[in-house]
Design a protein around this motif. Structure first.
Motif, PDB file in Angstrom:
ATOM      1  N   ALA A 328       0.917  -1.209  -0.007  1.00 13.35           N
ATOM      2  CA  ALA A 328      -0.122   0.100   0.067  1.00 13.35           C
ATOM      3  C   ALA A 328       0.829   1.227  -0.006  1.00 13.35           C
ATOM      4  N   ALA A 329       2.437   1.351  -0.007  1.00  9.62           N
ATOM      5  CA  ALA A 329       2.836   2.030   0.171  1.00  9.62           C
ATOM      6  C   ALA A 329       2.566   3.174  -0.790  1.00  9.62           C
ATOM      7  N   PRO A 330       2.969   2.623  -2.482  1.00  3.74           N
ATOM      8  CA  PRO A 330       2.820   3.491  -3.700  1.00  3.74           C
ATOM      9  C   PRO A 330       2.223   4.036  -3.885  1.00  3.74           C
ATOM     10  N   THR A 331       0.884   3.474  -3.239  1.00  6.02           N
ATOM     11  CA  THR A 331      -0.791   4.210  -3.488  1.00  6.02           C
ATOM     12  C   THR A 331      -0.940   5.999  -2.114  1.00  6.02           C
ATOM     13  N   VAL A 332      -0.186   4.770  -1.139  1.00  4.63           N
ATOM     14  CA  VAL A 332      -0.389   6.647  -0.070  1.00  4.63           C
ATOM     15  C   VAL A 332       0.240   7.435   0.075  1.00  4.63           C
ATOM     16  N   LEU A 333       1.804   7.110  -0.422  1.00  2.55           N
ATOM     17  CA  LEU A 333       2.674   8.165  -0.981  1.00  2.55           C
ATOM     18  C   LEU A 333       2.485   8.877  -1.923  1.00  2.55           C
ATOM     19  N   THR A 334       1.903   8.226  -3.561  1.00  4.98           N
ATOM     20  CA  THR A 334       0.961   9.447  -4.820  1.00  4.98           C
ATOM     21  C   THR A 334      -0.075   9.624  -4.016  1.00  4.98           C
ATOM     22  N   LEU A 335      -0.749   9.880  -3.306  1.00  7.32           N
ATOM     23  CA  LEU A 335      -1.843  10.132  -2.636  1.00  7.32           C
ATOM     24  C   LEU A 335      -1.650  11.925  -2.302  1.00  7.32           C
ATOM     25  N   MET A 336      -0.438  11.354  -1.029  1.00  7.45           N
ATOM     26  CA  MET A 336      -0.276  12.351  -0.485  1.00  7.45           C
ATOM     27  C   MET A 336       0.619  13.573  -1.538  1.00  7.45           C
ATOM     28  N   ALA A 337       1.531  12.594  -2.381  1.00  3.89           N
ATOM     29  CA  ALA A 337       2.170  13.771  -3.284  1.00  3.89           C
ATOM     30  C   ALA A 337       1.643  14.876  -3.583  1.00  3.89           C
ATOM     31  N   MET A 338       0.054  14.274  -4.002  1.00  3.54           N
ATOM     32  CA  MET A 338      -0.968  15.024  -5.067  1.00  3.54           C
ATOM     33  C   MET A 338      -2.001  15.387  -4.243  1.00  3.54           C
ATOM     34  N   SER A 339      -1.422  15.831  -2.572  1.00  7.80           N
ATOM     35  CA  SER A 339      -2.498  16.231  -1.675  1.00  7.80           C
ATOM     36  C   SER A 339      -2.366  17.656  -2.105  1.00  7.80           C
ATOM     37  N   SER A 340      -3.526  18.794  -1.102  1.00  7.14           N
ATOM     38  CA  SER A 340      -3.499  20.137  -0.998  1.00  7.14           C
ATOM     39  C   SER A 340      -1.298  20.746  -0.459  1.00  7.14           C
ATOM     40  N   GLU A 341      -1.222  21.546  -0.948  1.00 10.79           N
ATOM     41  CA  GLU A 341      -0.193  22.019  -0.477  1.00 10.79           C
ATOM     42  C   GLU A 341       0.527  22.161   0.866  1.00 10.79           C
ATOM     43  N   ASP A 342       0.667  21.033   1.782  1.00 10.35           N
ATOM     44  CA  ASP A 342       0.873  21.276   3.376  1.00 10.35           C
ATOM     45  C   ASP A 342       1.491  20.035   2.715  1.00 10.35           C
ATOM     46  N   VAL A 343       2.566  19.850   4.560  1.00 11.20           N
ATOM     47  CA  VAL A 343       3.797  18.551   4.417  1.00 11.20           C
ATOM     48  C   VAL A 343       2.474  17.689   5.424  1.00 11.20           C
ATOM     49  N   GLY A 344       2.299  16.132   4.452  1.00 14.90           N
ATOM     50  CA  GLY A 344       2.177  14.647   5.477  1.00 14.90           C
ATOM     51  C   GLY A 344       2.925  14.351   5.716  1.00 14.90           C
ATOM     52  N   ARG A 345       2.794  13.685   6.544  1.00 15.60           N
ATOM     53  CA  ARG A 345       3.565  12.372   7.779  1.00 15.60           C
ATOM     54  C   ARG A 345       2.986  11.435   7.855  1.00 15.60           C
ATOM     55  N   VAL A 346       3.902  10.475   7.486  1.00 16.62           N
ATOM     56  CA  VAL A 346       3.788   8.503   7.844  1.00 16.62           C
ATOM     57  C   VAL A 346       4.442   8.368   8.166  1.00 16.62           C
ATOM     58  N   GLN A 347       3.967   7.146   8.598  1.00 16.85           N
ATOM     59  CA  GLN A 347       5.468   6.231   9.552  1.00 16.85           C
ATOM     60  C   GLN A 347       5.815   4.771   8.918  1.00 16.85           C
ATOM     61  N   LEU A 348       6.599   4.782   8.098  1.00 20.76           N
ATOM     62  CA  LEU A 348       6.568   3.370   6.970  1.00 20.76           C
ATOM     63  C   LEU A 348       8.722   2.585   7.933  1.00 20.76           C
ATOM     64  N   GLY A 349       8.071   1.826   8.113  1.00 20.61           N
ATOM     65  CA  GLY A 349       9.547   0.436   8.165  1.00 20.61           C
ATOM     66  C   GLY A 349      10.503   0.576   7.114  1.00 20.61           C
ATOM     67  N   LYS A 350      11.909   0.679   7.883  1.00 18.06           N
ATOM     68  CA  LYS A 350      12.313   0.491   7.205  1.00 18.06           C
ATOM     69  C   LYS A 350      12.807  -0.186   6.229  1.00 18.06           C
ATOM     70  N   GLU A 351      12.046  -1.641   6.119  1.00 16.43           N
ATOM     71  CA  GLU A 351      12.381  -2.418   5.237  1.00 16.43           C
ATOM     72  C   GLU A 351      11.287  -2.058   4.482  1.00 16.43           C
ATOM     73  N   VAL A 352      10.657  -0.795   3.876  1.00 15.91           N
ATOM     74  CA  VAL A 352       9.400  -0.722   3.645  1.00 15.91           C
ATOM     75  C   VAL A 352      10.136   0.197   2.953  1.00 15.91           C
ATOM     76  N   LEU A 353      10.630   1.125   3.170  1.00 11.53           N
ATOM     77  CA  LEU A 353      11.181   2.444   2.548  1.00 11.53           C
ATOM     78  C   LEU A 353      12.567   2.307   1.921  1.00 11.53           C
ATOM     79  N   SER A 354      13.258   0.977   2.263  1.00 16.20           N
ATOM     80  CA  SER A 354      14.739   0.336   1.508  1.00 16.20           C
ATOM     81  C   SER A 354      14.409  -0.130   0.048  1.00 16.20           C
TER      82      SER A 354
END
Length: 403
Positions: A328-354
């Motif tokens: 689900a991480a690609p979907t969440v990160l893409t929607l965050m990039a397309m949202s309003s001009e504000d800073v969104g934050r999400v917590q990801l595991g290092k294994e997922v992010l790497s």
């Protein structure tokens, strides 16, 4: 005086093909992909599932232009306005029927996940029915998740962005991969009727504890006892972890395809025979973790092994940490990039992010002009998790603004 055409963003190879086309359509930037399987002596250029995805994007947009070289190794795509199932834009009666050819070796989630990302930014509601001999609703060895996991682990995440009304995924006819690893003759309908100007900014920093586990065991054209054996094996591992565990059993007959025997043109053959299991764990904060296994097209794997494999795969997904799983991480990160001009934050595991897929997604977003990601350590004692900050671009739904 007309504006000069935009210079396309250039990529090479077919890697992240669907993701790059999706981001190009969302941002309105043209894209040029070269060196698509140039060294293949038998099947150079675009694969059948990639051509089918291009046809799908052409059907849900208005004004898109697609140029493919003679050898199929170079593609230039200039996206148009996302119109969805609006009348006169490839839809008939408010429904788009997309036929997947028999040569497709990818699961239906290969098409569903990009389509779900485009649907909130569409001018009209999205109503697409996938038919044809190439529709596979189960998971695949290529890494595609099942349609059940899309429905239970991907679509609920859209509610965190304020997108939750009139969203439904119907599995009208189940299917697995055929005997040669291609095709399945299933049927799936996606209804996405919630369009927004801009998604809400996401702040998801607590993963919580797993409180329930749900799942679907499915079989097509094989005895129903396979489902019971998978469920029993999976519950034997998961029940000590979460007492609230329930797995639904879905038994269906195998779909038929026209036979190839010219002497009996009315003959039909079974296809899409197999069984599989989809599991989803939900935490106390609404975070979802999923796992998918399916019997191989060649067979030979007992249901007990698949049930245990899916249970361990789910525990591994939970153990990776973070508030969003790898699928689900690609979907969440893409929607965050397309949202309003504000800073969104999400917590990801290092294994997922790497993983290569997530790192490549960040680089592709940067190439399309979207904001880069910021990283910081978590304030808790979780050493295997990272907080990712994404600044929304605020592009939004152009079609909704015009209408």
């Amino acid at each position: 005086m007309t504006d000069p055409p935009q210079i396309p963003v250039r990529f090479t190879t077919q890697q992240a093909f669907a993701s790059r086309l999706t981001i190009a359509t969302l941002t309105g930037r043209p894209i040029r992909i070269s060196q698509i399987r140039p060294s293949s002596s038998t099947n150079p250029g675009l694969a059948p599932h990639e051509v089918s995805l291009l046809r799908l994007l052409e059907g849900v947009t208005n004004g898109s232009t697609i140029t493919i070289s003679y050898t199929g190794t170079v593609l230039e795509y200039r996206p148009g306005l996302i119109t969805g199932s609006a009348s006169g834009s490839g839809a008939s009666g408010g429904i788009i029927r997309h036929e997947v050819a028999a040569g497709c070796a990818r699961g239906i989630s290969y098409f569903l996940i990009p389509l779900c990302l485009l649907a909130p930014f569409s001018k009209a509601p999205m109503n697409v029915i996938f038919t044809g001999p190439g529709v596979v609703t189960s998971a695949t060895p290529a890494g595609d998740i099942s349609a059940d996991s899309v429905r239970t682990a991907i679509l609920p995440l859209y509610a965190k962005f304020g997108i939750s009304n009139n969203i439904e995924l119907r599995i009208l006819r189940r299917s697995n991969l055929g005997s040669r690893g291609r095709g399945g003759a299933g049927e799936v309908q996606l209804i996405f009727g919630h369009q927004v100007r801009l998604p809400k900014t996401l702040h998801l920093l607590k993963s919580g504890r797993v409180k329930r586990i749900r799942g679907v065991a499915y079989c097509t054209g094989v005895p129903a006892s396979n489902n019971a054996r998978m469920i029993e094996a999976a519950r034997g591992i998961l029940n000590p972890m979460a007492a609230d565990t329930y797995v639904f059993s879905d038994v269906s007959s195998a779909p038929y395809l026209p036979g190839k025997d010219k002497a009996t043109p009315a003959s039909k053959v079974k296809t899409g025979i197999g069984f599989g299991l989809s599991l989803v764990a939900e935490s106390s904060t609404g975070c979802l973790y999923s796992a998918d296994v399916v019997s191989p097209p060649t067979g030979g794997v007992p249901p007990e092994d698949l049930g245990q494999q899916c249970a361990y795969q789910l525990l591994d997904s939970i153990g990776q940490g973070g508030a969003v799983s790898f699928v689900a991480a690609p979907t969440v990160l893409t929607l965050m990039a397309m949202s309003s001009e504000d800073v969104g934050r999400v917590q990801l595991g290092k294994e997922v992010l790497s993983t290569e897929q997530i790192i490549g997604l960040g680089r592709d977003m940067k190439a399309f002009g979207l904001s880069g990601w910021g990283f910081r350590e978590t304030s808790t004692q979780e050493a295997n998790e990272i907080v990712v900050s994404v600044v929304g671009k605020g592009v939004g739904n152009v079609g909704r603004k015009i209408s």
